[in-house]
Motif scaffolding. Structure first.
Motif, PDB file in Angstrom:
ATOM      1  N   SER A 141       0.866  -1.183   0.000  1.00  0.00           N
ATOM      2  CA  SER A 141       0.000   0.000   0.000  1.00  0.00           C
ATOM      3  C   SER A 141       0.897   1.225   0.000  1.00  0.00           C
ATOM      4  O   SER A 141       2.047   1.160   0.427  1.00  0.00           O
ATOM      5  CB  SER A 141      -0.905  -0.001   1.232  1.00  0.00           C
ATOM      6  OG  SER A 141      -0.127  -0.042   2.420  1.00  0.00           O
ATOM      7  N   ASP A 146       1.036   5.595   0.658  1.00  0.00           N
ATOM      8  CA  ASP A 146       0.537   6.914   1.056  1.00  0.00           C
ATOM      9  C   ASP A 146       1.480   7.945   0.458  1.00  0.00           C
ATOM     10  O   ASP A 146       2.424   7.588  -0.257  1.00  0.00           O
ATOM     11  CB  ASP A 146       0.503   7.055   2.585  1.00  0.00           C
ATOM     12  CG  ASP A 146      -0.613   6.227   3.239  1.00  0.00           C
ATOM     13  OD1 ASP A 146      -1.568   5.839   2.545  1.00  0.00           O
ATOM     14  OD2 ASP A 146      -0.510   5.981   4.453  1.00  0.00           O
ATOM     15  N   ARG A 151      -2.229  10.841  -6.101  1.00  0.00           N
ATOM     16  CA  ARG A 151      -3.501  10.091  -6.131  1.00  0.00           C
ATOM     17  C   ARG A 151      -3.544   9.200  -7.381  1.00  0.00           C
ATOM     18  O   ARG A 151      -3.926   8.031  -7.304  1.00  0.00           O
ATOM     19  CB  ARG A 151      -4.689  11.036  -6.125  1.00  0.00           C
ATOM     20  CG  ARG A 151      -4.886  11.765  -4.832  1.00  0.00           C
ATOM     21  CD  ARG A 151      -5.913  11.071  -3.964  1.00  0.00           C
ATOM     22  NE  ARG A 151      -6.213  11.928  -2.828  1.00  0.00           N
ATOM     23  CZ  ARG A 151      -6.152  11.527  -1.580  1.00  0.00           C
ATOM     24  NH1 ARG A 151      -5.815  10.293  -1.297  1.00  0.00           N
ATOM     25  NH2 ARG A 151      -6.432  12.352  -0.598  1.00  0.00           N
ATOM     26  N   ALA A 200      -1.770   6.660  -4.259  1.00  0.00           N
ATOM     27  CA  ALA A 200      -1.697   7.028  -2.843  1.00  0.00           C
ATOM     28  C   ALA A 200      -3.087   7.023  -2.215  1.00  0.00           C
ATOM     29  O   ALA A 200      -4.014   7.612  -2.752  1.00  0.00           O
ATOM     30  CB  ALA A 200      -1.062   8.400  -2.675  1.00  0.00           C
ATOM     31  N   ARG A 201      -3.207   6.347  -1.092  1.00  0.00           N
ATOM     32  CA  ARG A 201      -4.479   6.292  -0.364  1.00  0.00           C
ATOM     33  C   ARG A 201      -4.645   7.539   0.491  1.00  0.00           C
ATOM     34  O   ARG A 201      -5.648   8.197   0.451  1.00  0.00           O
ATOM     35  CB  ARG A 201      -4.526   5.061   0.541  1.00  0.00           C
ATOM     36  CG  ARG A 201      -4.391   3.741  -0.172  1.00  0.00           C
ATOM     37  CD  ARG A 201      -4.244   2.588   0.795  1.00  0.00           C
ATOM     38  NE  ARG A 201      -3.331   2.950   1.869  1.00  0.00           N
ATOM     39  CZ  ARG A 201      -3.396   2.486   3.108  1.00  0.00           C
ATOM     40  NH1 ARG A 201      -4.315   1.618   3.439  1.00  0.00           N
ATOM     41  NH2 ARG A 201      -2.529   2.852   4.019  1.00  0.00           N
ATOM     42  N   ARG A 202      -3.679   7.804   1.326  1.00  0.00           N
ATOM     43  CA  ARG A 202      -3.709   8.960   2.226  1.00  0.00           C
ATOM     44  C   ARG A 202      -2.626   9.929   1.765  1.00  0.00           C
ATOM     45  O   ARG A 202      -1.508   9.521   1.462  1.00  0.00           O
ATOM     46  CB  ARG A 202      -3.431   8.519   3.656  1.00  0.00           C
ATOM     47  CG  ARG A 202      -3.338   9.683   4.633  1.00  0.00           C
ATOM     48  CD  ARG A 202      -3.146   9.199   6.043  1.00  0.00           C
ATOM     49  NE  ARG A 202      -4.358   8.486   6.438  1.00  0.00           N
ATOM     50  CZ  ARG A 202      -4.403   7.567   7.400  1.00  0.00           C
ATOM     51  NH1 ARG A 202      -3.320   7.238   8.045  1.00  0.00           N
ATOM     52  NH2 ARG A 202      -5.542   6.978   7.700  1.00  0.00           N
ATOM     53  N   VAL A 203      -2.980  11.206   1.724  1.00  0.00           N
ATOM     54  CA  VAL A 203      -2.028  12.247   1.346  1.00  0.00           C
ATOM     55  C   VAL A 203      -1.865  13.173   2.541  1.00  0.00           C
ATOM     56  O   VAL A 203      -2.836  13.745   3.023  1.00  0.00           O
ATOM     57  CB  VAL A 203      -2.512  13.038   0.105  1.00  0.00           C
ATOM     58  CG1 VAL A 203      -1.533  14.155  -0.240  1.00  0.00           C
ATOM     59  CG2 VAL A 203      -2.714  12.096  -1.085  1.00  0.00           C
ATOM     60  N   VAL A 252       1.110   8.411   8.480  1.00  0.00           N
ATOM     61  CA  VAL A 252       1.227   7.454   7.381  1.00  0.00           C
ATOM     62  C   VAL A 252       1.083   6.047   7.941  1.00  0.00           C
ATOM     63  O   VAL A 252       1.724   5.707   8.935  1.00  0.00           O
ATOM     64  CB  VAL A 252       2.609   7.624   6.700  1.00  0.00           C
ATOM     65  CG1 VAL A 252       2.889   6.498   5.739  1.00  0.00           C
ATOM     66  CG2 VAL A 252       2.696   8.973   6.000  1.00  0.00           C
ATOM     67  N   ALA A 300       0.677   3.287   5.443  1.00  0.00           N
ATOM     68  CA  ALA A 300       0.916   2.386   4.318  1.00  0.00           C
ATOM     69  C   ALA A 300       2.318   1.787   4.430  1.00  0.00           C
ATOM     70  O   ALA A 300       3.152   2.250   5.210  1.00  0.00           O
ATOM     71  CB  ALA A 300       0.775   3.146   2.999  1.00  0.00           C
ATOM     72  N   VAL A 315       5.675   5.012   0.878  1.00  0.00           N
ATOM     73  CA  VAL A 315       5.234   6.401   0.883  1.00  0.00           C
ATOM     74  C   VAL A 315       5.968   7.189  -0.209  1.00  0.00           C
ATOM     75  O   VAL A 315       7.177   7.067  -0.361  1.00  0.00           O
ATOM     76  CB  VAL A 315       5.433   7.047   2.278  1.00  0.00           C
ATOM     77  CG1 VAL A 315       6.890   7.054   2.692  1.00  0.00           C
ATOM     78  CG2 VAL A 315       4.847   8.428   2.355  1.00  0.00           C
TER      79      VAL A 315
END
Length: 191
Positions: free
Chosen positions: A3, A5, A41, A45-48, A84, A86, A89
């Motif tokens: 994953s 981020d 994105r 990336a899931r979370r920014v 974070v 993930a 990153v």
């Protein structure tokens, strides 16, 4: 499963731009910050996490600050790592009008034998990279004063970071008004 981020660095002083809020400078009709958010994105990336004061309430990102503010990119990365979760990153500076194609070069997971990858246009572009979050955390634990005024080499120099060859046109950032004029004069192909 890998994953990813993203940590976006957007809190500098922009002293060579007379203190202008560099991430809000528009290139190709869009702010540099929005360009960076869209780029990570699009790359998955899931979370920014954006390290800066809140610059745009419309963005669906997590905002954080390094302490003290303006402590440099290492302090900013260390501040963002707490947000974070993930396995990998992206780390991207928000002064890159070509963030979309630049980050796209980092779309694959980090190779097994490496701690990260970063673009290399003849020199390592640490702030256009993709890193294992665990490796960043381990490296950050050895940096003094929360990374304030530390060099990127102090954070990443002990990691196995593989270069990803890139054309210098993809890594050209905007640091001065002249840089902005040059990018704008190149037209849509510059973004």
């Amino acid at each position: 499963m890998v994953s990813v981020d993203a940590i976006l660095l957007a809190g500098g002083r922009a002293s060579r731009l007379g203190g202008a809020t560099k991430p809000l400078v528009r290139v190709g009709g869009q702010t540099l910050l929005r360009t960076a958010v869209d780029a990570v994105r699009a790359a998955g990336a899931r979370r920014v996490v954006v390290v800066a004061p809140v610059l745009d309430d419309a963005l669906e990102v997590t905002w954080t600050r390094e302490e003290p503010p303006f402590g440099g990119p290492v302090a900013a990365i260390i501040a963002a790592l707490g947000h974070v979760d993930a396995t990998e990153v992206f780390v991207v500076a928000c002064d890159l009008p070509t963030a979309g194609p630049a980050v796209a070069l980092l779309g694959d997971p980090v190779p097994d034998a490496a701690d990260g990858v970063c673009l290399d246009d003849g020199r390592r572009q640490w702030l256009i990279g993709r890193y294992r979050a665990a490796a960043l955390r381990a490296a950050a634990s050895g940096v003094f004063e929360g990374g304030r005024d530390a060099s990127m080499r102090a954070l990443l120099g002990g990691l196995r970071v593989e270069p990803v060859p890139a054309d210098p046109a993809l890594t050209r950032d905007i640091d001065t008004w002249e840089d902005l004029r040059e990018v704008a004069s190149e037209g849509p192909s510059a973004t």
